[in-house]
Design a protein around this motif. Structure first.
Motif, PDB file in Angstrom:
ATOM      1  N   ALA A 281      40.970   5.314  16.673  1.00  0.00           N
ATOM      2  CA  ALA A 281      39.549   5.451  16.341  1.00  0.00           C
ATOM      3  C   ALA A 281      38.963   4.194  15.713  1.00  0.00           C
ATOM      4  O   ALA A 281      37.751   4.115  15.494  1.00  0.00           O
ATOM      5  CB  ALA A 281      39.355   6.629  15.390  1.00  0.00           C
ATOM      6  N   LEU A 282      39.808   3.218  15.425  1.00  0.00           N
ATOM      7  CA  LEU A 282      39.349   2.018  14.725  1.00  0.00           C
ATOM      8  C   LEU A 282      38.208   1.332  15.469  1.00  0.00           C
ATOM      9  O   LEU A 282      37.205   0.928  14.853  1.00  0.00           O
ATOM     10  CB  LEU A 282      40.530   1.064  14.539  1.00  0.00           C
ATOM     11  N   ALA A 283      38.344   1.179  16.773  1.00  0.00           N
ATOM     12  CA  ALA A 283      37.296   0.500  17.538  1.00  0.00           C
ATOM     13  C   ALA A 283      35.973   1.249  17.459  1.00  0.00           C
ATOM     14  O   ALA A 283      34.898   0.639  17.369  1.00  0.00           O
ATOM     15  CB  ALA A 283      37.738   0.343  19.004  1.00  0.00           C
ATOM     16  N   GLU A 284      36.031   2.589  17.464  1.00  0.00           N
ATOM     17  CA  GLU A 284      34.796   3.384  17.420  1.00  0.00           C
ATOM     18  C   GLU A 284      34.100   3.271  16.074  1.00  0.00           C
ATOM     19  O   GLU A 284      32.874   3.107  16.005  1.00  0.00           O
ATOM     20  CB  GLU A 284      35.106   4.853  17.730  1.00  0.00           C
ATOM     21  N   VAL A 285      34.859   3.372  14.982  1.00  0.00           N
ATOM     22  CA  VAL A 285      34.204   3.309  13.677  1.00  0.00           C
ATOM     23  C   VAL A 285      33.718   1.897  13.390  1.00  0.00           C
ATOM     24  O   VAL A 285      32.659   1.705  12.775  1.00  0.00           O
ATOM     25  CB  VAL A 285      35.122   3.840  12.554  1.00  0.00           C
ATOM     26  N   ARG A 286      34.443   0.896  13.861  1.00  0.00           N
ATOM     27  CA  ARG A 286      33.967  -0.482  13.685  1.00  0.00           C
ATOM     28  C   ARG A 286      32.674  -0.709  14.478  1.00  0.00           C
ATOM     29  O   ARG A 286      31.766  -1.399  14.006  1.00  0.00           O
ATOM     30  CB  ARG A 286      35.058  -1.457  14.136  1.00  0.00           C
ATOM     31  N   ARG A 287      32.575  -0.101  15.644  1.00  0.00           N
ATOM     32  CA  ARG A 287      31.347  -0.194  16.432  1.00  0.00           C
ATOM     33  C   ARG A 287      30.201   0.511  15.690  1.00  0.00           C
ATOM     34  O   ARG A 287      29.070   0.002  15.638  1.00  0.00           O
ATOM     35  CB  ARG A 287      31.553   0.427  17.807  1.00  0.00           C
ATOM     36  N   PHE A 288      30.497   1.662  15.100  1.00  0.00           N
ATOM     37  CA  PHE A 288      29.495   2.392  14.314  1.00  0.00           C
ATOM     38  C   PHE A 288      29.007   1.531  13.151  1.00  0.00           C
ATOM     39  O   PHE A 288      27.805   1.430  12.887  1.00  0.00           O
ATOM     40  CB  PHE A 288      30.102   3.702  13.800  1.00  0.00           C
ATOM     41  N   HIS A 289      29.939   0.912  12.433  1.00  0.00           N
ATOM     42  CA  HIS A 289      29.561   0.041  11.315  1.00  0.00           C
ATOM     43  C   HIS A 289      28.659  -1.103  11.788  1.00  0.00           C
ATOM     44  O   HIS A 289      27.657  -1.430  11.137  1.00  0.00           O
ATOM     45  CB  HIS A 289      30.816  -0.536  10.660  1.00  0.00           C
ATOM     46  N   LYS A 290      29.020  -1.707  12.899  1.00  0.00           N
ATOM     47  CA  LYS A 290      28.232  -2.830  13.410  1.00  0.00           C
ATOM     48  C   LYS A 290      26.828  -2.375  13.781  1.00  0.00           C
ATOM     49  O   LYS A 290      25.831  -3.061  13.491  1.00  0.00           O
ATOM     50  CB  LYS A 290      28.937  -3.443  14.621  1.00  0.00           C
ATOM     51  N   GLN A 291      26.718  -1.205  14.420  1.00  0.00           N
ATOM     52  CA  GLN A 291      25.403  -0.692  14.805  1.00  0.00           C
ATOM     53  C   GLN A 291      24.527  -0.429  13.581  1.00  0.00           C
ATOM     54  O   GLN A 291      23.296  -0.550  13.656  1.00  0.00           O
ATOM     55  CB  GLN A 291      25.565   0.590  15.624  1.00  0.00           C
ATOM     56  N   ARG A 292      25.158  -0.078  12.467  1.00  0.00           N
ATOM     57  CA  ARG A 292      24.418   0.188  11.228  1.00  0.00           C
ATOM     58  C   ARG A 292      24.198  -1.078  10.399  1.00  0.00           C
ATOM     59  O   ARG A 292      23.610  -1.011   9.323  1.00  0.00           O
ATOM     60  CB  ARG A 292      25.175   1.223  10.394  1.00  0.00           C
ATOM     61  N   GLY A 293      24.678  -2.208  10.888  1.00  0.00           N
ATOM     62  CA  GLY A 293      24.472  -3.457  10.178  1.00  0.00           C
ATOM     63  C   GLY A 293      25.367  -3.648   8.976  1.00  0.00           C
ATOM     64  O   GLY A 293      25.060  -4.453   8.084  1.00  0.00           O
ATOM     65  N   ILE A 294      26.491  -2.940   8.925  1.00  0.00           N
ATOM     66  CA  ILE A 294      27.401  -3.003   7.777  1.00  0.00           C
ATOM     67  C   ILE A 294      28.315  -4.209   7.932  1.00  0.00           C
ATOM     68  O   ILE A 294      28.869  -4.459   9.007  1.00  0.00           O
ATOM     69  CB  ILE A 294      28.189  -1.682   7.656  1.00  0.00           C
ATOM     70  N   SER A 295      28.482  -4.950   6.860  1.00  0.00           N
ATOM     71  CA  SER A 295      29.246  -6.190   6.918  1.00  0.00           C
ATOM     72  C   SER A 295      30.720  -5.926   7.186  1.00  0.00           C
ATOM     73  O   SER A 295      31.255  -4.857   6.873  1.00  0.00           O
ATOM     74  CB  SER A 295      29.099  -6.954   5.592  1.00  0.00           C
ATOM     75  N   ASP A 296      31.381  -6.933   7.733  1.00  0.00           N
ATOM     76  CA  ASP A 296      32.826  -6.851   7.933  1.00  0.00           C
ATOM     77  C   ASP A 296      33.542  -6.635   6.601  1.00  0.00           C
ATOM     78  O   ASP A 296      34.542  -5.920   6.533  1.00  0.00           O
ATOM     79  CB  ASP A 296      33.350  -8.127   8.591  1.00  0.00           C
ATOM     80  N   GLU A 297      33.059  -7.279   5.561  1.00  0.00           N
ATOM     81  CA  GLU A 297      33.709  -7.158   4.247  1.00  0.00           C
ATOM     82  C   GLU A 297      33.744  -5.711   3.787  1.00  0.00           C
ATOM     83  O   GLU A 297      34.790  -5.193   3.378  1.00  0.00           O
ATOM     84  CB  GLU A 297      32.974  -8.011   3.217  1.00  0.00           C
TER      85      GLU A 297
END
Length: 292
Positions: free
Chosen positions: A88-104
């Protein structure tokens, strides 16, 4: 649209394991039990079902109990939910990116997986992740680590005597170092603007915490300016709470139902917990709130 259950390419695993704070001993066991649809078709189908349950509720705010196989004592069974989260890592990372959440913030949040693996090993004596519910918040975009504290988007506050629909965040305290006032100040100050920016559809004004750390009985043993007591003073308590002995033993001593005489007493907190229990008293998980 999700991609379907697929584990990360093994060439990327060293970097992923580091990002997720997964210890070397857990890495070795994960790799040794690595599942395959060819050699483990039934397990693979179970992994697919758990994965589908998780990612179909991406963005949901309630804990989920993922379906798992009845093989919990094998290495595959003990690490079953870790494989689900890796997929699920790729999906939640995609969700974070769509919400503008930083990598940090994204990686700091997801690294709680490694901390939970470490805690399970300390508690139970071997590697694995026995329950799925808590980390479904992290891997569905409901919970974020902002500095010292974690914040969880809540979906209903009525159980805490607030009006249903009041915007609120759950506050959680990960095992990641001292609970200093300065670090808590920074986390709390960042919470409201973070969620206003990334989740503007659910503005927040309240933060709610349920923890043994809010038990006012701790003030009978700890100095008024200790980190724990200063953390307590931030919150207005509500209700009477519930029995917190198991939580205290788990998070302070990493023990389940120990003999009290076997517990270490190296710190003021450890001595306080033991003295309280020896006196026939009990600790409480208490709930408190504050305005952000």
């Amino acid at each position: 649209m999700t991609r379907g259950f697929r584990l990360p390419d093994r060439s990327y695993l060293p970097a992923i394991f580091e990002r997720l704070a997964i210890a070397e001993e857990d890495q070795d066991e994960l790799l040794a039990a690595w599942p395959s649809p060819d050699t483990d078709p039934e397990i693979w189908r179970s992994l697919e079902r758990a994965y589908d349950t998780l990612v179909k509720d991406l963005g949901g705010t309630a804990e989920l109990e993922l379906p798992g196989p009845q093989i919990e004592y094998s290495p595959m069974g003990r690490y079953f939910f870790v494989y689900v989260y890796l997929a699920a890592l790729a999906e939640v990372r995609r969700f974070h990116k769509q919400r503008g959440i930083s990598d940090e913030v994204s990686w700091a949040t997801l690294a709680d997986l490694g901390r939970n693996l470490k805690r399970d090993r300390l508690l139970l004596g071997d590697g694995g992740l026995r329950t799925s519910g808590w980390l479904t918040l992290h891997f569905r975009g409901a919970l974020y680590q902002l500095g010292r504290l974690q914040f969880h988007r809540l979906n209903d506050r009525s159980a805490h005597s607030f009006r249903t629909g009041d915007a609120a965040l759950g506050v959680h305290i990960p095992e990641s170092g001292p609970l200093s006032p300065e670090s808590c100040d920074d986390s709390l100050a960042s919470a409201e603007p973070f969620f206003a920016r990334h989740f503007p559809e659910t503005p927040t004004r309240l933060a709610i915490c349920t923890s043994w750390l809010l038990d006012p009985q701790l003030a009978d043993y700890l100095e008024p300016e200790s980190n724990i007591i200063r953390f307590q003073r931030r919150f207005e308590l509500v209700g009477d709470g519930h029995d917190g002995d198991a939580a205290v033993l788990r998070f302070v001593f990493h023990r389940i139902a120990p003999n009290i005489d076997d517990l270490p007493q190296r710190t003021t907190l450890e001595r306080a917990i033991v003295a309280h229990l020896r006196a026939g008293k009990h600790w409480r998980d208490r709930t408190g709130w504050l305005e952000l």
